[in-house]
Design an enzyme around this catalytic site. Structure first.
Site, PDB file in Angstrom:
ATOM      1  N   LYS A 115       0.848  -1.230  -0.064  1.00  0.00           N
ATOM      2  CA  LYS A 115       0.058  -0.074   0.049  1.00  0.00           C
ATOM      3  C   LYS A 115       0.908   1.271  -0.009  1.00  0.00           C
ATOM      4  O   LYS A 115       0.441   2.317  -0.466  1.00  0.00           O
ATOM      5  CB  LYS A 115      -1.037   0.030   1.059  1.00  0.00           C
ATOM      6  CG  LYS A 115      -1.998  -1.080   0.976  1.00  0.00           C
ATOM      7  CD  LYS A 115      -3.073  -0.860   2.190  1.00  0.00           C
ATOM      8  CE  LYS A 115      -4.388  -1.723   1.968  1.00  0.00           C
ATOM      9  NZ  LYS A 115      -5.139  -1.741   2.916  1.00  0.00           N
ATOM     10  N   LYS A 196      -5.260 -10.314  -6.055  1.00  0.00           N
ATOM     11  CA  LYS A 196      -6.444 -10.395  -4.860  1.00  0.00           C
ATOM     12  C   LYS A 196      -7.665  -9.573  -5.261  1.00  0.00           C
ATOM     13  O   LYS A 196      -7.187  -8.695  -5.772  1.00  0.00           O
ATOM     14  CB  LYS A 196      -5.933  -9.942  -3.682  1.00  0.00           C
ATOM     15  CG  LYS A 196      -6.917 -10.183  -2.345  1.00  0.00           C
ATOM     16  CD  LYS A 196      -6.318  -9.814  -1.265  1.00  0.00           C
ATOM     17  CE  LYS A 196      -6.416  -8.330  -1.102  1.00  0.00           C
ATOM     18  NZ  LYS A 196      -6.254  -7.651   0.239  1.00  0.00           N
ATOM     19  N   LYS A 199     -10.955  -4.296  -2.536  1.00  0.00           N
ATOM     20  CA  LYS A 199     -12.009  -3.082  -2.729  1.00  0.00           C
ATOM     21  C   LYS A 199     -11.424  -1.960  -3.107  1.00  0.00           C
ATOM     22  O   LYS A 199     -11.906  -0.914  -3.392  1.00  0.00           O
ATOM     23  CB  LYS A 199     -12.798  -3.048  -1.233  1.00  0.00           C
ATOM     24  CG  LYS A 199     -12.085  -2.933  -0.075  1.00  0.00           C
ATOM     25  CD  LYS A 199     -12.956  -2.735   1.211  1.00  0.00           C
ATOM     26  CE  LYS A 199     -12.553  -3.481   2.317  1.00  0.00           C
ATOM     27  NZ  LYS A 199     -11.820  -3.152   3.364  1.00  0.00           N
TER      28      LYS A 199
END
Ligand code: TYM
Length: 327
Positions: A115, A196, A199
């Site tokens: 991230k 993966k 969202k």
């Protein structure tokens, strides 16, 4: 005593990965004979502050996720169901755990590396996030934490921090364990099964829980499959087909070995039907819950009161153990 706990972060629109990886397995643990406090489930809204967010949307997203969790079977009558930010003990214990954790181990977290690489400015809370997550778990002496595979490393860290704190001071915490679902611990993106389903990434291969059923069917029918034509479960060699089999297995509670299809088309149709059979009633329940917004807010407020009571003795014990003995 076993205590099951899991939290869900309102950082984007919830996906089929969230449902099959954690929401549904958590809901299935709510048996009629369990005491309410055996299960603690919540909305980790503080975690949504670790990446760029829209303050005007934070509350909406939290309520939407809470409503979807209830629609997925997280029955607030049968568990302690609350919003993390309404229980200040989480941030307080998080600081005590930050003072137990090491900079290097936070930096080594895979989710932090992934991230932080995506953002130009990295919030410090993204680095310290696993300490808050450990606090979420350790505050309630949880033993079992149903999560998807992407949270395994954070769970190991929570366990390490519990053991380190217990050794250094006093035995205050129960080291928790991750409980991964059999079939869908890592639901992959339908358009790119090497990554993966997430969202936080807008992809045509993400199924959102509130996607209309025709959109769900289209996304499944367009899923990327693999060369060849045999329908076999082989995540390395056939990631696309294996992902569909895992989704189908999780939606129908059927072991992957018992699923047999003669073509990719047949597998896709069966998977689309199974996902829709799960999502359609969920969406209907959600519509009813969302229509009673104040009822949902009241449920969360009552849950927060229970959570505060449950958390208080552990926070007090941790403060004492670490040396904060003044009143
Ligand atoms: P979050 O909100 O990203 O995801 C919620 C849950 O869904 C699982 N999950 C998946 N499972 C299978 N396949 C996928 N593609 C997939 N995507 C997400 C996640 O593993 C998670 O279980 N940090 C956590 C929330 C959290 C938490 C906690 C969890 C905060 N405190 C304490 C357990 C205990 C998170 O952001 O999950």
């Amino acid at each position: 005593m076993a205590r099951v706990l899991s939290l869900f972060t309102p950082s984007g629109r919830p996906t089929l990965g969230n449902l099959l990886g954690a929401l549904r397995p958590s809901a299935l643990r709510l048996t009629a004979d369990a005491a309410r406090t055996d299960h603690v489930y919540g909305i980790s809204d503080l975690h949504a502050l670790t990446s760029p967010h829209d303050p005007a949307l934070l509350n909406e997203r939290a309520l939407e996720l809470a409503g979807l969790a209830v629609a997925a079977g997280i029955d607030p009558e049968r568990c302690v169901f609350f919003r993390q930010s309404a229980v200040p003990a989480h941030t307080e214990l998080s600081y005590l755990l930050e003072s137990t954790a090491h900079y290097g181990e936070m930096q080594r977290m895979i989710q932090f590396k992934e991230k932080s690489a995506r953002h130009e400015v990295v919030r410090l809370s993204l680095l310290t996030y696993p300490a808050l997550m450990a606090a979420d778990i350790l505050l309630y002496q949880a033993t079992d934490v149903p999560v998807g595979a992407d949270q395994s490393q954070h769970l190991e860290l929570a366990r390490d921090l519990a053991e380190r704190f217990n050794r250094a001071y006093e035995p205050v915490f129960t080291p928790p364990r991750a409980v991964l679902p059999k079939a869908a611990a890592r639901v992959m993106d339908l358009a790119d099964p090497s990554r993966k389903m997430s969202k936080s990434m807008d992809s045509p291969g993400t199924i959102y829980l509130l996607d209309p059923v025709d959109v769900v069917r289209r996304k499944v029918m367009r899923a990327v499959t693999d060369s060849g034509s045999d329908v076999t479960y082989d995540p390395e060699g056939k990631p696309g087909v294996s992902n569909l089999l895992a989704i189908l297995s999780a939606c129908t509670d059927t072991p992957v070995e018992s699923l047999s299809y003669s073509s990719y088309g047949e597998l896709k149709r069966a998977t689309a039907d199974a996902v829709i059979a799960l999502l359609q009633p969920l969406q209907e329940r959600y519509a009813a819950i969302a229509a009673d917004r104040s009822g949902l807010e009241k449920t969360l407020r009552e849950g927060a009161e229970q959570a505060r009571d449950l958390a208080a003795p552990t926070l007090a014990a941790a403060r004492r153990a670490i040396g904060l003995t003044a009143a």
